[in-house]
Structure formats: structure tokens, C-alpha cells
Design a protein around this motif. Structure first.
Motif, PDB file in Angstrom:
ATOM      1  N   PHE A 230       4.830   3.815  -0.973  1.00  0.00           N
ATOM      2  CA  PHE A 230       5.913   3.762  -2.012  1.00  0.00           C
ATOM      3  C   PHE A 230       5.609   4.585  -3.138  1.00  0.00           C
ATOM      4  CE2 PHE A 230       8.045   1.099  -5.404  1.00  0.00           C
ATOM      5  CZ  PHE A 230       9.162   1.263  -5.030  1.00  0.00           C
ATOM      6  N   THR A 231       4.426   4.548  -3.389  1.00  0.00           N
ATOM      7  CA  THR A 231       4.090   5.080  -4.715  1.00  0.00           C
ATOM      8  C   THR A 231       3.684   6.661  -4.543  1.00  0.00           C
ATOM      9  OG1 THR A 231       1.614   4.420  -4.213  1.00  0.00           O
ATOM     10  CG2 THR A 231       2.729   2.847  -5.733  1.00  0.00           C
ATOM     11  N   GLY A 232       4.027   7.182  -3.408  1.00  0.00           N
ATOM     12  CA  GLY A 232       3.774   8.562  -3.080  1.00  0.00           C
ATOM     13  C   GLY A 232       2.380   8.746  -2.817  1.00  0.00           C
ATOM     14  N   ASN A 233       1.840   9.801  -3.626  1.00  0.00           N
ATOM     15  CA  ASN A 233       0.209  10.032  -3.364  1.00  0.00           C
ATOM     16  C   ASN A 233      -0.763   9.653  -4.266  1.00  0.00           C
ATOM     17  OD1 ASN A 233      -0.254  10.881  -0.812  1.00  0.00           O
ATOM     18  ND2 ASN A 233      -0.029  13.139  -1.325  1.00  0.00           N
ATOM     19  N   MET A 234      -0.700   8.226  -4.890  1.00  0.00           N
ATOM     20  CA  MET A 234      -1.346   7.863  -5.504  1.00  0.00           C
ATOM     21  C   MET A 234      -2.103   6.749  -5.135  1.00  0.00           C
ATOM     22  SD  MET A 234       0.319   9.016  -9.394  1.00  0.00           S
ATOM     23  CE  MET A 234       1.357   7.632  -9.763  1.00  0.00           C
ATOM     24  N   PRO A 235      -3.238   6.730  -4.476  1.00  0.00           N
ATOM     25  CA  PRO A 235      -4.029   5.447  -3.928  1.00  0.00           C
ATOM     26  C   PRO A 235      -4.223   4.546  -4.717  1.00  0.00           C
ATOM     27  CG  PRO A 235      -4.928   7.635  -3.210  1.00  0.00           C
ATOM     28  CD  PRO A 235      -3.939   7.928  -4.490  1.00  0.00           C
ATOM     29  N   LEU A 236      -4.739   4.863  -6.078  1.00  0.00           N
ATOM     30  CA  LEU A 236      -4.967   3.737  -6.844  1.00  0.00           C
ATOM     31  C   LEU A 236      -3.823   2.802  -7.454  1.00  0.00           C
ATOM     32  CD1 LEU A 236      -7.374   2.579  -8.374  1.00  0.00           C
ATOM     33  CD2 LEU A 236      -6.860   4.022 -10.268  1.00  0.00           C
ATOM     34  N   LEU A 237      -2.739   3.651  -7.611  1.00  0.00           N
ATOM     35  CA  LEU A 237      -1.759   2.923  -8.170  1.00  0.00           C
ATOM     36  C   LEU A 237      -1.179   1.808  -7.081  1.00  0.00           C
ATOM     37  CD1 LEU A 237       0.425   2.535 -10.502  1.00  0.00           C
ATOM     38  CD2 LEU A 237       1.848   4.290  -9.561  1.00  0.00           C
ATOM     39  N   GLY A 238      -1.126   2.532  -5.703  1.00  0.00           N
ATOM     40  CA  GLY A 238      -0.549   2.082  -4.599  1.00  0.00           C
ATOM     41  C   GLY A 238      -1.407   0.483  -4.320  1.00  0.00           C
ATOM     42  N   PHE A 239      -2.847   0.895  -4.588  1.00  0.00           N
ATOM     43  CA  PHE A 239      -3.828  -0.134  -4.231  1.00  0.00           C
ATOM     44  C   PHE A 239      -3.341  -1.563  -5.463  1.00  0.00           C
ATOM     45  CE2 PHE A 239      -8.128  -2.017  -5.366  1.00  0.00           C
ATOM     46  CZ  PHE A 239      -8.064  -2.689  -4.008  1.00  0.00           C
ATOM     47  N   LEU A 240      -3.493  -1.234  -6.427  1.00  0.00           N
ATOM     48  CA  LEU A 240      -3.171  -2.053  -7.621  1.00  0.00           C
ATOM     49  C   LEU A 240      -1.760  -2.639  -7.362  1.00  0.00           C
ATOM     50  CD1 LEU A 240      -4.332  -0.317 -10.696  1.00  0.00           C
ATOM     51  CD2 LEU A 240      -5.498  -1.994  -9.604  1.00  0.00           C
ATOM     52  N   LEU A 241      -0.726  -2.030  -6.860  1.00  0.00           N
ATOM     53  CA  LEU A 241       0.590  -2.549  -6.869  1.00  0.00           C
ATOM     54  C   LEU A 241       0.270  -3.641  -5.238  1.00  0.00           C
ATOM     55  CD1 LEU A 241       3.582  -2.628  -7.331  1.00  0.00           C
ATOM     56  CD2 LEU A 241       3.535  -0.753  -5.431  1.00  0.00           C
ATOM     57  N   ALA A 242      -0.403  -3.212  -4.308  1.00  0.00           N
ATOM     58  CA  ALA A 242      -0.481  -3.958  -3.089  1.00  0.00           C
ATOM     59  C   ALA A 242      -1.286  -5.529  -3.393  1.00  0.00           C
ATOM     60  CB  ALA A 242      -1.410  -3.306  -2.143  1.00  0.00           C
ATOM     61  N   LEU A 243      -2.376  -5.113  -4.283  1.00  0.00           N
ATOM     62  CA  LEU A 243      -3.041  -6.405  -4.987  1.00  0.00           C
ATOM     63  C   LEU A 243      -2.341  -7.518  -5.312  1.00  0.00           C
ATOM     64  CD1 LEU A 243      -6.365  -5.253  -6.587  1.00  0.00           C
ATOM     65  CD2 LEU A 243      -6.034  -6.469  -4.333  1.00  0.00           C
ATOM     66  N   ILE A 244      -0.900  -6.985  -5.891  1.00  0.00           N
ATOM     67  CA  ILE A 244      -0.249  -8.083  -6.337  1.00  0.00           C
ATOM     68  C   ILE A 244       0.965  -8.381  -5.411  1.00  0.00           C
ATOM     69  CG2 ILE A 244       1.798  -8.672  -8.085  1.00  0.00           C
ATOM     70  CD1 ILE A 244       0.120  -6.325  -9.975  1.00  0.00           C
ATOM     71  N   VAL A 245       1.462  -7.375  -4.898  1.00  0.00           N
ATOM     72  CA  VAL A 245       2.740  -7.523  -3.863  1.00  0.00           C
ATOM     73  C   VAL A 245       2.453  -8.338  -2.641  1.00  0.00           C
ATOM     74  CG1 VAL A 245       4.246  -6.542  -2.162  1.00  0.00           C
ATOM     75  CG2 VAL A 245       4.065  -5.438  -4.447  1.00  0.00           C
ATOM     76  N   ALA A 246       1.338  -8.065  -2.120  1.00  0.00           N
ATOM     77  CA  ALA A 246       0.668  -8.548  -0.751  1.00  0.00           C
ATOM     78  C   ALA A 246       0.481 -10.200  -0.964  1.00  0.00           C
ATOM     79  CB  ALA A 246      -0.410  -7.789  -0.257  1.00  0.00           C
ATOM     80  N   PRO A 247      -0.285 -10.590  -1.886  1.00  0.00           N
ATOM     81  CA  PRO A 247      -0.590 -12.225  -1.815  1.00  0.00           C
ATOM     82  C   PRO A 247       0.921 -12.683  -2.304  1.00  0.00           C
ATOM     83  CG  PRO A 247      -1.710 -10.767  -3.770  1.00  0.00           C
ATOM     84  CD  PRO A 247      -1.199 -10.078  -2.899  1.00  0.00           C
TER      85      PRO A 247
END
Lengths: 298, 320
Positions: free
Chosen positions: A64-81
Motif C-alpha cells: 500500500f505504501t509503494g516502495n517504502m519498507p520502513l513506512l509500510g512496517f510502521l503502518l503495519a505495526l499499527i494496522v495489524a494489531p
């Protein structure tokens, strides 16, 4: 013995390192399972699927965040739980509450949940394993080999989350409610503890922890719809060895299982490691049926 | 339980078996072979039900017993060139042994620990299948079509691939399992097992060694499951790791719950319905796991006693 260690030191060190990383992640997953069992007396067979959902959501955030692994990771840390916790809360209200947390019925119901989640992920995510890029990439150079820095971060973050959960248990009002419900749900209710909502929240927290573990692990080992079974079985082993419902036992056992898994995987074979872990369980059960730290359960 | 119940039971079971036997003369070819399969799998579920329905112990690792029988028999035929009956016998002996051993360890726990422990032992059995791949040929398994010699009885020989032989062998297996389970339930041992299901502490207080009774139930349950596995290997000529997977442990749980836990006919009814349901829905969806999952959830919420359980509740209180 010591000569053997000297000769094989790099391998021993690698086993210790890999084992510790496994142990931290395993502790996180098993803690969720143990928490749910301790407070609700419920064995959640769908726990591994919550872990898998976390990993799949991490992949989705990454894309979803395109090619920005760090942003995706941080987003996932919120979205997933949040997403997985919400799903867990919903299934608690819709299913578990209706069968009054009867131990055997909940196991059957969570098996049902496992199949439903697996099928939905298979349908919408597909059968193939999908890689997720690590948010940060660096190597830690040891004298004998370089080691993935991200793996160490995974261990560190897991440790932080474990501490956070412990803090929640001993310092917050919800934690107090949880411990009261664990000791005696009926008495807690008469003292005004809203056990129904405590149950939902505990189930959500347990699922959230598994989902977070999924997010952390996915850059190391790809996301696929069948990945939930292995951590589920390992957490079961941990929880049995540590004693059902004992959080301290869960942590100790996670390290025993994780590090021995690391050693056997490095020196022998992963399949053998899983088989031996079960033999370890059998040995613990023969010597002490309630596990290392478990109290007698009804 | 009234005094005429055993006679009614005997007549009902005989009726069911005669009906299943006669069915082979009117079924079209496709359903003929489906029913052979259902009867073998229902025997597995009957074994499972002895433990869950009549002793109150839920196992999540029964595929290990099924696959023990299946693999031992299959390996005897495939690697050692034995004929069907000796291979079946060796499979039976080893399953008895394995069931007792697993039971002796697993029964040290109770309640949910028992579930988890059986689940893990089941998974270990699956991993062993993958690990010892020089014998088991790993995930893919092996077929017995070339190695299996026809069964010779007197001067006639029966091919294991003959549909009629399959049907009657499956029927015989199911008949043995059904009769055994009914005899068990009506026997004093069966009464003690039911007492353990209802209240283990009280049964202990009455002076029964509940551990030994449970061990007996688990051994019998595992043995029948293993026997079903052996027969499955011989009749369907295939031995593979899917039969050791956790899904194959949950399958008899689903069949038994659907048909009715603690009813001797429930496993057959549940197995039959699930088989046809998946068969029927596979025409328009491949998402059969979703159906399985939804049925499990709906069963525990709405109908924990299952179909035969409902019939017993409403009309036939004497149903075993």
C-alpha cells in the motif's frame, strides 16, 4: 567437551543467536496464547492464524505504501494489531461468549475459525508465499560471520513488547481486572469487574500480540496462508512445558524451546528439532504433568 | 435406560448393516465407490467417537493412529512384499502398541492439556512421515497397485481393485467397528467409561482406576482408527502424508460432532453427510474449508449434540 566448543565456536554462537531470536518471537506468540488461557481458560487454536494475518497485513501495508519498507512496517505495526484485535473481539462476542467459554466447545469453535480465516486468506491473498522487504537493512559483522541486523531488531522489539505486556498486567487497571478475573471470575464480577469486556479485551490483546509477531517475522520468512500452524504448535509446546496459565513459565519455556531449536537446527535438521521438542514435552509430562510452573487446574 | 433397550439397539444396528449391505446392489457405480470410502472413514470416526463420545476425551491427533495403521500396512506391502492380510495384522499389532504408548504418556494430563498433547504427538507423527522418507517416500507417498497381490481365500482369489470386493471389505470393517462399539457401550466397561465422561472424580471415588479405563478406551479407539487406516491403504492403494496431517485429525471430530457425539450411529451419519456436502459444493466453490469451518462454528453454537443426538433427544431415548 570444551575442546569441542572451541572448535565449533562460530556454529555454537550462531545457534545461540538464532535460538535467541526464535525464543523472543516465540515468547511473544506464546504469551498471547498463555494470557488467553490464563484469564479465560480458553485454548485458542486459531492463535496461529492471527499470527498469519499479521504477516499478511504487513505484506498489504508494504504494498500500500509503494516502495517504502520502513513506512509500510510502521503502518503495519499499527494496522495489524488493531485489525486482528478487532477481529478477535468480534469472534469473542459472536462465538465464544455464546458458548459460555466451555473448554471443548471453544476448541472446536476456534478450529472452525482457523479454517474460515485460512480459506479467506487463500481466496483473497492466494496460495503463494510473498516476500516483504525488511524496513532497515544492515549487517552486524562478527569475527566469524555477518548477521542480519534486522533479526536483532526483531528480538529487541519483541523484548520491548514483552515488557509492555508485563507493565500492562501489573500497572494498569485493565491488568488488575485481568488478574482478578484469572484468580476467580465470579468473585471479580461481584466486585464490579466487567468480566465480559475483560474477556473480549484479553482475547483481542492475545490476538494482537500474535499479529505483531507476524509483522516482525515476515521480512525474515515471507507471508503465506499456511504459516500459522508451526508457531501454533511451538507455542503449545512452550505453554505445556511452562505450565498452562503461568506467564513466567511461558517465558522460561520459550527460551528453553527457542534456544534448543536453534542448536538442533544448526547442528542437525529443523524437522528433527520439532520432533525432539515434542519428546521434551513428553518428558516434562511424565515427570511433572502440570508443567514447570503450572498449578493444578480444574 | 429400559430393559428392552439392548434388543432394540441390536435390531436397529442389524437393520442399518443389512441396509448398507443391500445398498451395493442398487447404487450406481459412482455412489457405490463413494459409499465404500464413507464406510472406511466412518470406521475411523467410530474409533474416534469411543474416546470423545463415551469417555469424554477429545483427541486432536487421531490421524497418527490412522496413519500408523496405513503406513505400517503400506510399507509391509510396498517394501517387504507381504500380502494384504499379514500386512493388516502387523499394522494392527503395531497400532495397538503405539496407541498404548501414546495413551500412557498423554493420559497423564487431563482437560485441555490432553488436547494439546495429542495435537503435538499427531504433528510429530506427521513430521516423522516426512523425516523417514526412505520408507515413506515423503509428502507424496506411494501407491500399492503393482505390489499388492490379490487376496486368496481357498480356491478363489479377490483383487483389491475390484469395486465389489472393496464395498464388501469396507462393509465388513464398518460392521466390526459398529458392533464392537455397541457391545462396548452396553458392557460394564462401557458404563464405567460413560461414568468417567460424566464425572471422573466421582468414578474414582467409587473405587475405579480411571487411568486404566481411559487407557483401555484410548487403545481401543486408536486401534480401530489404525485398522481403518490399514484397510484404507489396501482398498484404495494409496499411502500418503495427507492422511497424517492435522486436518485428518480434525476430520473425525467434525464427522462425529455433526452426526452426534456419543451416539454409535453418529459417525456414519456425519461422515456420509460431510462427504456428500463437500462433493456437492465442490461443483460451485473450491472454498470447502470455509464450509467446514462454518459448520464447526455453527454446530457448537446451535447444535452441540449433533443429528443423532437430536433424534435421541426427541424420539428415541434408548439410542446408544
Amino acid at each position: 567437551m570444551s575442546a569441542w566448543i572451541d572448535n565449533n565456536f562460530p556454529l555454537v554462537f550462531l545457534a545461540l543467536l538464532d535460538g535467541s531470536v526464535t525464543a523472543f518471537v516465540l515468547a511473544l506468540i506464546a504469551l498471547g496464547l498463555s494470557l488467553v488461557f490464563g484469564v479465560m481458560r480458553v485454548v485458542n487454536v486459531a492463535h496461529g492464524e492471527f499470527f498469519m494475518l499479521g504477516a499478511v497485513l504487513a505484506w498489504a501495508c508494504f504494498h500500500f505504501t509503494g516502495n517504502m519498507p520502513l513506512l509500510g512496517f510502521l503502518l503495519a505495526l499499527i494496522v495489524a494489531p488493531v485489525f486482528v484485535g478487532g477481529l478477535a473481539m468480534l469472534s469473542d462476542r459472536l462465538i465464544l461468549h455464546r458458548i459460555q467459554y466451555n473448554p471443548e466447545s471453544t476448541i472446536v469453535a476456534t478450529i472452525g475459525l482457523l479454517y474460515i480465516i485460512q480459506q479467506l486468506v487463500l481466496t483473497f491473498f492466494g496460495p503463494e508465499a510473498r516476500p516483504v522487504e525488511a524496513p532497515i537493512y544492515f549487517r552486524v559483522q562478527f569475527p566469524w560471520f555477518g548477521y542480519s541486523g534486522y533479526k536483532l531488531i526483531v528480538a529487541g522489539l519483541s523484548g520491548v513488547l514483552l515488557l509492555g505486556t508485563w507493565f500492562l498486567m501489573v500497572r494498569s487497571k485493565l491488568g488488575l481486572y485481568m488478574r482478578a478475573t484469572q484468580q476467580d471470575a465470579e468473585t471479580a464480577r461481584t466486585f464490579g469487574v466487567p468480566t465480559k469486556s475483560v474477556y473480549s479485551k484479553v482475547f483481542a490483546i492475545g490476538a494482537g500480540l500474535a499479529a505483531l509477531a507476524g509483522v516482525l517475522v515476515v521480512p525474515i520468512r515471507q507471508a503465506d496462508y499456511l504459516m500459522g500452524l508451526e508457531p501454533l504448535l511451538l507455542s503449545f509446546i512452550v505453554v505445556i512445558i511452562g505450565g498452562l496459565g503461568s506467564l513466567r513459565g511461558t517465558l522460561v519455556a520459550a527460551f528453553i524451546v527457542g534456544i534448543s531449536d536453534g542448536f538442533i537446527s544448526v547442528f542437525y535438521e529443523p524437522t528433527l528439532a520439532k520432533m525432539l521438542a515434542t519428546v521434551l514435552v513428553a518428558a516434562v509430562l511424565v515427570l511433572k504433568p502440570t508443567g514447570l510452573f503450572g498449578e493444578e487446574i480444574r | 435406560m429400559n430393559r428392552r433397550a439392548p434388543r432394540k439397539t441390536a435390531m436397529l444396528m442389524a437393520g442399518v448393516l443389512v441396509f448398507l449391505f443391500l445398498l451395493q446392489f442398487i447404487l450406481p457405480a459412482y455412489h457405490h465407490s463413494t459409499f465404500s470410502k464413507i464406510m472406511v472413514l466412518a470406521s475411523y470416526a467410530v474409533g474416534f467417537n469411543i474416546l470423545l463420545g463415551y469417555t469424554g476425551l477429545m483427541s486432536l491427533g487421531h490421524a497418527m493412529f490412522f496413519s500408523t495403521g496405513m503406513y505400517v500396512t503400506g510399507i509391509c506391502v510396498y517394501h517387504f512384499g507381504l500380502t494384504g492380510i499379514p500386512a493388516l495384522g502387523i499394522g494392527l499389532i503395531i497400532t495397538v502398541f503405539v496407541s498404548m504408548l501414546i495413551g500412557a504418556v498423554a493420559l497423564r494430563t487431563s482437560g485441555v492439556s490432553f488436547l494439546i498433547v495429542t495435537l503435538m504427538f499427531g504433528q510429530t507423527a506427521f513430521l516423522s512421515v516426512l523425516y523417514f522418507d526412505q520408507f515413506t517416500l515423503g509428502q507424496d507417498g506411494f501407491t500399492l497397485t503393482k505390489e499388492l497381490q490379490p487376496l486368496v481365500l481357498g480356491s478363489t482369489s479377490f483383487s483389491y481393485t475390484d469395486p465389489n470386493f472393496k464395498y464388501n471389505a469396507a462393509w465388513l470393517l464398518f460392521a466390526v467397528c459398529l458392533i464392537l462399539s455397541n457391545l462396548l457401550i452396553l458392557s460394564p466397561i462401557g458404563r464405567v467409561l460413560i461414568a468417567i465422561r460424566e464425572n471422573e472424580e466421582r468414578t474414582q471415588m467409587l473405587g475405579y482406576n480411571t487411568y486404566l479405563y481411559k487407557l483401555f478406551a484410548l487403545t481401543l479407539s486408536g486401534t480401530l482408527s489404525g485398522l481403518a487406516g490399514s484397510v484404507h491403504a489396501l482398498l484404495f492403494s494409496y499411502v500418503g502424508a495427507t492422511f497424517a496431517e492435522i486436518h485428518h485429525s480434525i476430520a473425525p471430530l467434525l464427522w462425529t460432532l455433526l452426526g452426534g457425539v456419543g451416539t454409535t450411529l453418529g459417525p456414519l451419519v456425519g461422515t456420509g453427510i460431510m462427504h456428500y456436502l463437500i462433493d456437492f459444493t465442490s461443483g460451485w466453490t473450491s472454498a470447502y474449508l470455509l464450509i467446514v469451518g462454518a459448520i464447526l462454528v455453527l454446530l457448537v453454537i446451535g447444535a452441540p449434540q449433533g443429528l443423532m443426538g437430536m433424534i435421541r433427544q426427541k424420539w428415541m431415548q434408548w439410542l446408544p
